[in-house]
Design a protein around this motif. Structure first.
Motif, PDB file in Angstrom:
ATOM      1  N   ASP A  34      21.522  -6.352 -27.544  1.00 47.43           N
ATOM      2  CA  ASP A  34      23.413  -6.208 -27.024  1.00 47.43           C
ATOM      3  C   ASP A  34      23.521  -5.060 -26.157  1.00 47.43           C
ATOM      4  O   ASP A  34      24.067  -4.908 -25.312  1.00 47.43           O
ATOM      5  N   VAL A  35      22.033  -4.343 -25.489  1.00 41.69           N
ATOM      6  CA  VAL A  35      22.260  -3.527 -24.676  1.00 41.69           C
ATOM      7  C   VAL A  35      21.827  -4.304 -22.896  1.00 41.69           C
ATOM      8  O   VAL A  35      22.859  -3.777 -22.845  1.00 41.69           O
ATOM      9  N   CYS A  36      20.910  -4.844 -23.623  1.00 38.12           N
ATOM     10  CA  CYS A  36      21.224  -5.784 -22.630  1.00 38.12           C
ATOM     11  C   CYS A  36      22.041  -6.942 -21.598  1.00 38.12           C
ATOM     12  O   CYS A  36      22.742  -6.694 -21.010  1.00 38.12           O
ATOM     13  N   SER A  37      23.144  -7.534 -23.156  1.00 38.35           N
ATOM     14  CA  SER A  37      24.261  -7.984 -22.855  1.00 38.35           C
ATOM     15  C   SER A  37      25.283  -6.811 -22.262  1.00 38.35           C
ATOM     16  O   SER A  37      25.829  -7.289 -21.324  1.00 38.35           O
ATOM     17  N   LEU A  38      25.060  -5.889 -22.509  1.00 40.29           N
ATOM     18  CA  LEU A  38      26.249  -5.043 -22.439  1.00 40.29           C
ATOM     19  C   LEU A  38      25.772  -3.992 -20.470  1.00 40.29           C
ATOM     20  O   LEU A  38      26.456  -4.268 -19.889  1.00 40.29           O
ATOM     21  N   CYS A  39      25.026  -4.260 -20.330  1.00 39.57           N
ATOM     22  CA  CYS A  39      24.227  -3.543 -19.148  1.00 39.57           C
ATOM     23  C   CYS A  39      24.795  -4.754 -18.434  1.00 39.57           C
ATOM     24  O   CYS A  39      24.804  -4.279 -16.840  1.00 39.57           O
ATOM     25  N   GLN A  40      23.485  -5.575 -18.382  1.00 40.38           N
ATOM     26  CA  GLN A  40      24.766  -6.749 -17.519  1.00 40.38           C
ATOM     27  C   GLN A  40      26.555  -7.381 -17.018  1.00 40.38           C
ATOM     28  O   GLN A  40      26.711  -7.816 -16.141  1.00 40.38           O
ATOM     29  N   ASN A  41      27.110  -7.017 -18.011  1.00 40.37           N
ATOM     30  CA  ASN A  41      28.732  -6.988 -18.068  1.00 40.37           C
ATOM     31  C   ASN A  41      28.955  -5.579 -17.306  1.00 40.37           C
ATOM     32  O   ASN A  41      29.779  -4.974 -17.869  1.00 40.37           O
ATOM     33  N   THR A  42      28.444  -5.545 -15.850  1.00 40.35           N
ATOM     34  CA  THR A  42      29.598  -4.423 -15.602  1.00 40.35           C
ATOM     35  C   THR A  42      30.842  -4.658 -15.784  1.00 40.35           C
ATOM     36  O   THR A  42      31.778  -3.095 -15.394  1.00 40.35           O
TER      37      THR A  42
END
Length: 202
Positions: free
Chosen positions: A103-111
């Motif tokens: 979830d954290v990685c997905s959030l970081c990739q979604n600027t």
């Protein structure tokens, strides 16, 4: 509905330190410090607020010395470390954290989503700041009003004393005028009596 002090829930303030003050490093084996309010007399009374201090840098040092030993230490590593080796070790011992890392990685990739999140946080922060400033201003206004009311009360008290003194002075002046009138009346009678005596002795 009857209210009881026991119905109020405790408030726990949790303070995380990314770089903890030197005082914490005097206890290198402890990554949690619980604190509660205490009276200066030693009176034992159950108060509502307690504190939990968590030095994350010391938690990492403990982990590097002896590894992850329980779920609490796993959470502290999750919160404090972005080191790939630490993450790999954490996922090996506690695979349930994998979904949170995803979830954290997905959030970081979604600027766009991150900007939206920060925008909402900043908006809330602005609202809180404005409310804080309003509360501070209202407190100052209330304090100034209290001072003005106190000064007005003193002025009214002094005015009341002045009016009372003026009333006494007026009363004394009235008595003096009355006594002066009585003296003038006596002087007039004495003068009349002296005139009568003179006429009789001629």
């Amino acid at each position: 509905m009857n209210f009881s002090y026991k119905d109020i829930k405790k408030v726990y303030s949790i303070i995380f330190y990314e770089n903890s003050p030197s005082e914490f490093h005097k206890f290198p084996e402890h990554n949690l410090h619980r604190s509660r309010q205490q009276t200066d007399t030693g009176l034992n009374i159950e108060l509502l607020q307690e504190f939990l201090f968590i030095p994350l840098d010391i938690a990492q040092e403990i982990y590097h010395n002896k590894g992850i030993e329980n779920k609490l230490e796993a959470w502290l590593i999750f919160l404090s470390s972005d080191n790939p080796e630490d993450i790999a070790q954490l996922l090996e011992t506690h695979p349930e954290f994998r979904k949170m890392y995803e979830d954290v990685c997905s959030l970081c990739q979604n600027t766009e989503r991150m900007m939206e999140m920060f925008s909402k946080e900043l908006q809330q922060l602005d609202r809180n700041t404005v409310q804080y400033m309003i509360d501070e201003m209202q407190n100052k206004i209330d304090e100034q009003k209290s001072q003005i009311d106190e000064q007005k009360s003193r002025i009214d008290e002094q005015k009341s004393r002045i009016d009372e003194q003026k009333s006494r002075i007026d009363e004394q002046k009235s008595r003096i005028d009355e006594q002066k009138s009585q003296l003038q009346e006596k002087d007039s009678k004495i003068a009349e009596l002296e005139e009568t005596i003179r006429n009789l002795t001629k």
